[in-house]
Each structure stands twice: as C-alpha cells, then as structure tokens.
Design an enzyme around this catalytic site. Structure first.
Site, short mmCIF file in Angstrom:
data_model
loop_
_atom_site.label_atom_id
_atom_site.label_comp_id
_atom_site.label_asym_id
_atom_site.label_seq_id
_atom_site.Cartn_x
_atom_site.Cartn_y
_atom_site.Cartn_z
N ASP A 52 45.59 47.90 30.68
CA ASP A 52 44.71 48.14 31.82
C ASP A 52 45.52 48.31 33.10
O ASP A 52 45.20 47.74 34.14
CB ASP A 52 43.71 46.99 31.97
CG ASP A 52 42.58 47.33 32.94
OD1 ASP A 52 42.31 48.53 33.14
OD2 ASP A 52 41.98 46.39 33.50
N THR A 70 38.00 40.43 41.89
CA THR A 70 37.28 40.08 40.66
C THR A 70 37.93 40.81 39.50
O THR A 70 38.08 42.03 39.53
CB THR A 70 35.81 40.48 40.76
OG1 THR A 70 35.22 39.80 41.86
CG2 THR A 70 35.06 40.10 39.48
N ASN A 93 36.91 35.43 38.89
CA ASN A 93 37.30 35.65 40.28
C ASN A 93 38.69 35.10 40.55
O ASN A 93 39.14 34.15 39.91
CB ASN A 93 36.29 34.98 41.22
CG ASN A 93 34.89 35.53 41.04
OD1 ASN A 93 34.71 36.73 40.86
ND2 ASN A 93 33.89 34.64 41.08
N VAL A 94 39.34 35.71 41.56
CA VAL A 94 40.65 35.25 42.02
C VAL A 94 40.49 34.83 43.48
O VAL A 94 40.01 35.61 44.31
CB VAL A 94 41.73 36.33 41.89
CG1 VAL A 94 43.08 35.80 42.35
CG2 VAL A 94 41.82 36.83 40.45
N PHE A 141 37.67 38.76 33.67
CA PHE A 141 37.12 37.49 33.21
C PHE A 141 36.48 36.68 34.33
O PHE A 141 35.63 35.86 34.08
CB PHE A 141 38.23 36.64 32.57
CG PHE A 141 38.72 37.19 31.27
CD1 PHE A 141 37.87 37.85 30.40
CD2 PHE A 141 40.05 37.04 30.90
CE1 PHE A 141 38.32 38.35 29.19
CE2 PHE A 141 40.50 37.54 29.69
CZ PHE A 141 39.64 38.20 28.83
#
Length: 757
Positions: A145, A23, A28-29, A26
């Site tokens: 990030d 997650t 979910n993957v 923005f």
C-alpha cells in the site's frame, strides 16, 4: 495523512494528547507530547470493529514494526507507562517516532509542486524510498500500500528524510472492499492485487513507479480521474513500455511511452528515469522490474546508476540552451570540451567555461570540479549548478533566444482562450500555465546569471590589468630615475673632459664611446608606449564603470515577477473553490498573463544580450591589453639592464683613465726629482757625506745655503720614495681587474707595462 483539529485534552502522566495526524486502515494516529522532556510520539490505536483476522494482522504489524530498524522506515517506540489503559479496546497500542514534516501528500498538494517536485527533491525521494523497499523486501515484507499518504517527512541534519509508515495494509481484497475503502488510492495498487491474483514483491514496484511518476509530473500516470472499473479495462490495453495513459482536452485517450512535459528534470535524468519507469509500470508482474542489464528485480540497481550520475550542466549563452553531460570521476575537462564541441559547434579553443562567480574552469582539474550534490539542497533551490559557455570567437551576441514550446494543453488554450473546460481540466492546464511563466522567469534569471558571470570574469581580468598597470607605472618611474641619473652623469663627464683636454689626457675613442652611450640611452624609456597604454586602460575603465552602473547590468525582475504572482493567485483561487462552485470556465485571463509574460521575457532577453555584448567587447579589450602591457614592461626591464650595463662600462673607463693618469705620474715631469738630478745620487744622504773641512772653509753665508740644498734633497728623496710606494700599491690593485675591453694606444700600453716591471 491529513492534519486534523486538536482533540479534547487528555493526559497520561507527563504526556498530553494533541491533534489527530490521520486515519489508517486499522485506526487513528494521534500525536502525544511530553511536557517534561519535549519528546513527541505518534500513537496508533485500532478501531473496535476489526474482524478477528484483521485483529491478528494488527498484532502482526506491531511485531514487524518493533523488529525493523532502518532510517527510511518509521521507527517503533515504547508505549509510555499507563497509556495502554487509555486504549478503547484490548488491542495493544503502537507507538512510533513523530515526523514533524507531515506526509508526502501534503507536500505534493502545495501549489509550487503542481507540475512535479524540484529535481533535488525527486532524487532524495527516490533514494530514500528505494532504500526502504529494499530493506523490507530483504526482510521478506511486502508493503502493498505504498502511496504519498504512507510516506512522512522528517528534517535531517542536511536534508529532508522520507520514511515509510503504515505496514498494516491487510484488508481482504474482495470486490466490495475495493470499491469502498480503497476509492481514491486504487491507482497505486498493482493490477494483480486488483485482480485478486497471487503476487510478489513486484506489487511494490508498481506502487513505487506510480508514486515516482506523480512526484516528477504532478499527476498520476494512468487516467487519474476515472472510476476503477473503466480505469482497469482501459489501462490494461497499454503496451509494456507505455508509462502514460491520459485524456486530452477533447476527451481522447492517448497512450505514450515518454515522460510528459512539463517537469523539472534535466534532459539526461528525464531520459534515464523514463526508461526506468517503463520497467516499474509494466502491466505483467513477471516482467515488471526486470532490467536488461541486471536482470529480474534489477530495477533497484538500475536506479542506483541513475542516482549516482555525476552531471555537468552547461548553459550555451549563444543559444540559451542547457546541455547536460554525464561525467566520470576522472574525466578531463578537455574531454568535456570535445563533447561540447560536438553538441554546440563551438571549437574547443574558442570555448570559455565560467562558473557563477566568473571563475574559469581549471584545465588541470577533472570535469567534476563544478559539481555539487543536488540531493542535499532538498530541491528548494531553483537553479542547478550551471557552467556558462561563451564563444570567444564572438564579440556581438545576437538575441537568438526564444521561449520554450508550451505543453500541448497550453497550446490549445492559447489558440482558443474562450473555450470552456471542466474544473479538473482547468486545474491542470492553469497549473501548467503558471509553471510556464515560472519557467520563463527562471530561464531569464539563468541568462542573467550568465551575463553576470561574464561581468565577473571581466572584473577579474580588469583586476589583473590594474595590477600590471601599477607594475608598469612603477617600472617606468624606476627606469626614468636611472635614465635621468645616467644622462646627468655623462653630461657632467663630457663637460669635465672638455675642460681638461688643454692640459690633461685626451682620447678620441673614449669620447666617441661616451657619445654613443648618450645616444643609446635616448632610445630607452618607452614613455610614449606607456602613455598610450594608460590612455587605453583609462578608457576601458570608464566603459566598465558605465557597465556596472547601467540598470541593464542589474538583476532583471519586475514585470515577470508580477505576472508570475498574478498567475499563482488565479491558480490558488481555482484550487480553493468550494466543491459546489467547481464548474466549467474559460482561460482568457490566464492566457493574457502568459502572453504578457512571453513579451516581457523577450524584452528582458534583448536587454541582457545587449549588456552581454558590451561586456564581451570590454573583456576582449582587456585581453588585448594584457600582453601589450607585459611586452612594454619587459622592454622597460631590458632598457633598465641596458642603462645599468652602460653605467658600469662608463665607470670602468673612468677608472682606466685614472690608471693611465697614474702611470704618467711616474715619467719625467716638471718638479720631479729627476729634474733636480736626485736620481744621479747613489744615496739620498750623499750630499751630507762631504768632508767637514770643506764645509768649515766656506764662508758662513755659503754654509747656510749648502744646508738648505741638502735639506731640499732629503725632502725630495723622501717624496720620491713615498710616490713610488703609492704607485706600486695602485699597480697591484689595478692589475687584478680585466681591462682587456679597453683599447689603449701602443705608447700608453708600453708605458703601463714598464711601470708594472
């Protein structure tokens, strides 16, 4: 990125939905698999509750991803046809390459990495992430990030490849969002982001430095378990060169500019990366990343210098210490030996540098001959490329090896094993205890490798010695055969000479020369020398076989392996405790295992060094025998040349003796034509030219006698002619040889000269 259970099956043509990979900021993957082609992709989809501002930033991330092309940045893929219709909203999907190695956080959480990654893994990570950040910054992109969850691993042809993901960090950094959405990852964010100040690319320097520190040591550099507000107020007090702010077991906060131990770096890399981390972890953004040599933003070039270092690791078998030397491409081995002498005190002439297989470093090759690329082993190998240093002036290697000093926290529990510690303190110190036992085992294995390298070197020398022994035996046999032949021949000559002295030719000088030859060959042969050397070599061979058969000469495992496994199991159970059971506890069991490991290490080291001393003694014997065997072989070759020379001389004397005999044949001897007065005849047929009337007047019996005499004279004449032709032919053959070395009597020389005339 955490792995999640499989989702309810959903398909789109040949594509089938698999598990959630993680997650992001923005959404979910999710992994999708093409059942027809086997291709796999990662699909990132946005949550519905995004603000309009973040919806725009999501679209911007997709645009950025589609135009980037770098091996260390995850690549965008085309969204399969029809899959956009499955999206929960009208925002576009982002398709990316799937990296099956998972994320870096998963890798760091493995038990084996509790005290940092292996050296090779650290170098590959730094190289890949630095390359990716350079590329992003050149394209005017700041990641903001960077953390282990946003780095994924992909298996390449030769090694693991690290790729940066999640370029969608666009949260508004207000106070509320910082305390909620970013709890747990704040320590990777640069201070100016936390303080909501203007920022530049140096925010990525802070994140990269924090990430690198964690990969090297196994923990984050600045008070990893503190809450954000207290963390910020305390860490900002650090000096510009401090790279660690930590709590000890007593709760005291300490600041340090040194890279903490334990870690898996060699001394040179640890020192260079320590200075590099001081650049990356400066609190003030304007100074951060500024290198003294390369200036502002010079941290990447400084890192290149570190990554491009060529290092030679030398294990001093006298002290058990590893010395690391940066070398240049063209640095000679002699230069390296000079530096080793400065560090160890072992003279260059006494240094023997062995590789793992027992091969000696070649003096005509550069010092880099023993280096392999440590970045291609993915950090999975436990041992660096070691060169083993032996002191040839030593025969007896005394056990001088002591275990490495433990980390400060481990020393504390060794003194107070019953002391209760918090769960987080136990997890850290137990991991260090396990790492300490691993280190003892690895140090023991390296010393064992050094002993085995010495053994392999001994076997190579013994192989050379065996070949020389065979050559010596072959030379001795050939020499003996020639000596036996010569002695037999000259003995026969002496016997035959004695037999013919009564009626033949005599020469005191010739007899004396033969007697001297007979005495000269008695000094040849070297049988006693060969026998003595063979006995010494056989005794050495017995010692070497005993060394190979000895249990001490084999790889030492057993107790240390068992203790290391027990410590790992204790550490695993502690790490896997449910949250409600993570309470205080003591370290008595871990301390017991560590003390047993230290005792086992010291015992094994004594065994290794006993074996090493025996190996060195045998090698010394082999090295002493090699020149002696060479000397004996050389002497036997000289003896062989002496025998051949004497044989040639004797044969020439025999032929000269034959010449003298032939010359005497031309003088008056019994039965010669002269004794029959043939030489007084003007022509051999003179007797046949007498008047026939005289013959007719002789009686019949007298006529027959006269015919016999005439026939005898004719035969004698022909014999004399044939003998003279033979002697002349022999004279022409003999006069082509050099007989000046043979001293002849004056009478014999005159006779020979007359014969030649």
């Amino acid at each position: 990125m955490s792995w999640s259970p499989s989702l309810p099956t959903q398909t789109c043509g040949a594509w089938e939905m698999k598990e959630r990979l993680g997650t992001g900021g923005f959404g979910n993957v999710i992994r999708w698999h093409n059942q027809a082609t086997g291709e796999q992709i990662a699909i990132k989809q946005c949550r519905q509750e995004l603000s309009p501002k973040n919806r725009n930033r999501w679209c911007l991330e997709i645009q950025i991803m589609r135009r980037l092309n770098h091996p260390n940045v995850v690549a965008a893929r085309d969204v399969p046809e029809g899959m956009q219709n499955l999206a929960p909203n009208d925002l576009p999907l982002l398709a990316m390459e799937y990296c099956q190695g998972g994320d870096l956080r998963r890798y760091l959480n493995q038990f084996e990495n509790c005290c940092g990654l292996r050296e090779g893994a650290v170098l590959t990570l730094l190289s890949d992430i630095a390359s990716a950040l350079r590329y992003l910054h050149e394209n005017r992109i700041i990641h903001r990030d960077l953390k282990p969850e946003n780095i994924v691993l992909q298996q390449g042809e030769k090694r693991l490849i690290h790729k940066i993901i999640d370029l969608g960090y666009a949260k508004e950094l207000d106070q509320g969002s910082l305390c909620t959405s970013f709890v747990g990852t704040l320590q990777y964010l640069a201070p100016e982001l936390l303080e909501q100040q203007k920022y530049t690319v140096t925010v990525d320097y802070w994140s990269f430095g924090t990430l690198a520190f964690e990969c090297i040591t196994g923990f984050r550099p600045f008070l990893p378990n503190w809450q954000p507000v207290q963390w910020h107020s305390k860490v900002r007090q650090k000096s510009e060169v401090d790279i660690v702010v930590s709590e000890d077991l007593n709760g005291a906060v300490k600041f340090s500019s040194s890279l903490p131990f334990p870690n898996n770096l060699n001394s040179v890399l640890a020192e260079r990366l320590e200075k590099w981390l001081q650049l990356m972890l400066m609190w003030h953004p304007r100074q951060r990343g500024t290198d003294p040599q390369y200036g502002p933003n010079g941290c990447f070039r400084a890192l290149d210098d570190i990554l491009n270092l060529k290092l030679v690791h030398v294990l001093n078998m006298v002290t058990g210490t590893v010395h690391t030397y940066p070398v240049t491409e063209d640095e000679s081995l002699q230069s390296l030996k000079t530096r080793i002498q400065e560090n160890t005190g072992i003279l260059e002439t006494d240094q023997e540098l062995l590789q793992k297989a027992g091969l000696v470093l070649l003096p005509d090759k550069p010092a880099t001959q023993c280096i392999s690329d440590s970045k291609t082993n993915e950090g999975l190998t436990l041992d660096m490329d070691l060169v083993f240093l032996l002191d040839n002036s030593k025969i007896n290697y005394e056990t001088q090896i002591t275990p490495r000093p433990p980390p400060e926290s481990v020393s504390c529990i060794l003194q107070e094993p019953k002391r209760n510690l918090s769960f987080f303190q136990l997890r850290k110190v137990w991991g260090q205890v396990w790492h300490s036992i691993q280190t003892l085992k690895e140090d023991c294995n390296r010393l064992q490798q050094g002993q085995r390298a010495a053994m392999m070197s001994l076997l190579r020398n013994n192989s050379c010695l065996s070949k020389m022994k065979n050559a010596m035996a072959s030379t001795a046999q050939q020499l003996k055969a020639k000596l036996d032949f010569f002695k037999t021949s000259i003995q026969i000559d002496l016997e035959k000479y004695k037999e013919q002295t009564e009626f033949g030719i005599t020469s005191d000088k010739l007899l004396l020369a033969w007697r001297e030859m007979e005495q000269a060959v008695e000094q040849c042969g070297r049988e006693n020398d060969v026998k003595h050397l063979v006995e010494r070599m056989m005794a050495l061979q017995t010692d070497i076989v005993d060394l190979q058969r000895s249990p001490m000469g084999r790889k030492q495992g057993g107790t240390l392996d068992d203790l290391e496994e027990q410590a790992r199991e204790l550490y695993r159970k502690l790490r896997e405790k449910p949250r409600d059971q993570r309470t205080e506890g003591d370290s008595q069991e871990m301390v017991r295992l560590l003390l047993q490991a230290i005792q086992s290490f010291e015992k094994k080291v004594r065994v290794i060094y006993t074996q090493l001393s025996k190996t060195v003694v045998c090698k010394q014997k082999a090295l002493e025998l090699l020149p002696k065997v060479e000397e004996v072989v050389s002497l036997m070759n000289e003896d062989e040349r002496t025998v051949v020379r004497l044989q040639e001389k004797r044969q020439k004397e025999l032929w000269n003796l034959l010449k003298i005999a032939c010359s005497k044949v031309r003088g008056p001897v019994s039965g010669s034509p002269d004794s029959m007065n043939v030489s007084r005849l003007s022509h051999p047929g003179q007797l046949m030219s007498q008047p026939s009337s005289a013959c007719d007047s002789l009686p019949e019996s007298d006529k027959k006698s006269e015919e016999l005499v005439a026939e005898a004279h004719a035969l004698c004449s022909r014999l004399e002619s044939a003998l003279q032709d033979t002697v002349k032919e022999q004279d022409r053959s003999f006069t082509t040889l050099d007989w000046s070395w043979l001293q002849m009597e004056d009478e014999e020389r005159c006779s020979l000269e007359q014969a030649c005339d």
